[in-house]
Design a protein around this motif. Sequence first.
Motif, PDB file in Angstrom:
ATOM      1  N   ARG A  55      18.348  55.668  -8.233  1.00 35.37           N
ATOM      2  CA  ARG A  55      17.193  56.543  -8.026  1.00 35.37           C
ATOM      3  C   ARG A  55      17.159  57.696  -9.025  1.00 35.37           C
ATOM      4  NH1 ARG A  55      17.632  57.943  -1.911  1.00 35.37           N
ATOM      5  NH2 ARG A  55      19.799  57.546  -2.363  1.00 35.37           N
ATOM      6  N   LYS A  56      18.296  57.965  -9.710  1.00 35.50           N
ATOM      7  CA  LYS A  56      18.310  59.018 -10.734  1.00 35.50           C
ATOM      8  C   LYS A  56      17.475  58.657 -11.949  1.00 35.50           C
ATOM      9  CE  LYS A  56      22.708  59.637 -11.431  1.00 35.50           C
ATOM     10  NZ  LYS A  56      23.941  60.253 -11.950  1.00 35.50           N
ATOM     11  N   SER A  57      17.248  57.378 -12.178  1.00 35.41           N
ATOM     12  CA  SER A  57      16.538  56.950 -13.385  1.00 35.41           C
ATOM     13  C   SER A  57      15.040  56.829 -13.171  1.00 35.41           C
ATOM     14  CB  SER A  57      17.098  55.614 -13.868  1.00 35.41           C
ATOM     15  OG  SER A  57      16.903  54.632 -12.870  1.00 35.41           O
ATOM     16  N   THR A  58      14.514  57.215 -12.008  1.00 40.43           N
ATOM     17  CA  THR A  58      13.091  57.049 -11.738  1.00 40.43           C
ATOM     18  C   THR A  58      12.285  58.221 -12.295  1.00 40.43           C
ATOM     19  OG1 THR A  58      13.305  58.152  -9.594  1.00 40.43           O
ATOM     20  CG2 THR A  58      13.557  55.757  -9.633  1.00 40.43           C
ATOM     21  N   THR A  59      10.974  58.026 -12.367  1.00 42.57           N
ATOM     22  CA  THR A  59      10.097  59.083 -12.854  1.00 42.57           C
ATOM     23  C   THR A  59       9.959  60.203 -11.834  1.00 42.57           C
ATOM     24  OG1 THR A  59       8.176  57.895 -12.007  1.00 42.57           O
ATOM     25  CG2 THR A  59       8.785  57.495 -14.283  1.00 42.57           C
ATOM     26  N   PHE A  60      10.065  59.882 -10.556  1.00 45.86           N
ATOM     27  CA  PHE A  60       9.961  60.906  -9.514  1.00 45.86           C
ATOM     28  C   PHE A  60      11.132  61.869  -9.574  1.00 45.86           C
ATOM     29  CE2 PHE A  60      10.773  62.372  -5.136  1.00 45.86           C
ATOM     30  CZ  PHE A  60       9.616  63.115  -4.956  1.00 45.86           C
ATOM     31  N   SER A  61      12.332  61.364  -9.870  1.00 49.20           N
ATOM     32  CA  SER A  61      13.487  62.251  -9.981  1.00 49.20           C
ATOM     33  C   SER A  61      13.371  63.153 -11.210  1.00 49.20           C
ATOM     34  CB  SER A  61      14.777  61.438 -10.045  1.00 49.20           C
ATOM     35  OG  SER A  61      14.819  60.672 -11.231  1.00 49.20           O
ATOM     36  N   ALA A  62      12.778  62.643 -12.286  1.00 55.49           N
ATOM     37  CA  ALA A  62      12.545  63.474 -13.470  1.00 55.49           C
ATOM     38  C   ALA A  62      11.536  64.569 -13.166  1.00 55.49           C
ATOM     39  CB  ALA A  62      12.058  62.610 -14.630  1.00 55.49           C
ATOM     40  N   GLN A  63      10.530  64.255 -12.381  1.00 52.05           N
ATOM     41  CA  GLN A  63       9.512  65.235 -12.005  1.00 52.05           C
ATOM     42  C   GLN A  63      10.107  66.341 -11.144  1.00 52.05           C
ATOM     43  OE1 GLN A  63       6.290  63.503  -9.861  1.00 52.05           O
ATOM     44  NE2 GLN A  63       5.348  65.450  -9.382  1.00 52.05           N
ATOM     45  N   THR A  64      10.920  65.987 -10.164  1.00 52.19           N
ATOM     46  CA  THR A  64      11.499  67.006  -9.283  1.00 52.19           C
ATOM     47  C   THR A  64      12.510  67.878 -10.015  1.00 52.19           C
ATOM     48  OG1 THR A  64      13.116  65.400  -8.522  1.00 52.19           O
ATOM     49  CG2 THR A  64      11.149  65.707  -7.168  1.00 52.19           C
ATOM     50  N   SER A  65      13.274  67.297 -10.931  1.00 49.50           N
ATOM     51  CA  SER A  65      14.233  68.111 -11.682  1.00 49.50           C
ATOM     52  C   SER A  65      13.513  69.073 -12.624  1.00 49.50           C
ATOM     53  CB  SER A  65      15.209  67.220 -12.459  1.00 49.50           C
ATOM     54  OG  SER A  65      14.525  66.434 -13.395  1.00 49.50           O
TER      55      SER A  65
END
Length: 128
Positions: A55-65
């Motif tokens: 789940r770290k490689s998803t676009t949603f995790s990039a957005q939240t970070s």
Amino acid sequence: MISKNKLTVKKLKKISRGILHVKTSFNNTIVCVTDMKGNVISWASSGSCGFKGSRKSTTFSAQTSAETCMKKAIEVGIKQIDINLSGSGSGREMVIRSIQNLGVFINCIKDITPLPHNGCRPTKKRRI
């Protein structure tokens, strides 16, 4: 009576312009906000936002970070930002969109992904 220890709070200068460094890989996304000299103001990654494994490689995790990092930077006073993108992960576009939604003015977007221009030296010929 219980005595409470006084916490020392680091006073930061009001900074209005900064640089957002985004490193996206196929496994993680790391976001860092610095001032114009390169001193780190805030940072976040997909792992520090609570995502684990694939789940770290998803676009949603990039957005939240990106949102958590920029919210810390907005508290310091950042209103304008330059973006340096590095790597070839999936969260590059989502980082830019999430920063636009926060209302921060984006001056420029640079792609600083390293590209090989001649490659490594080949191995020597085999002698029989």
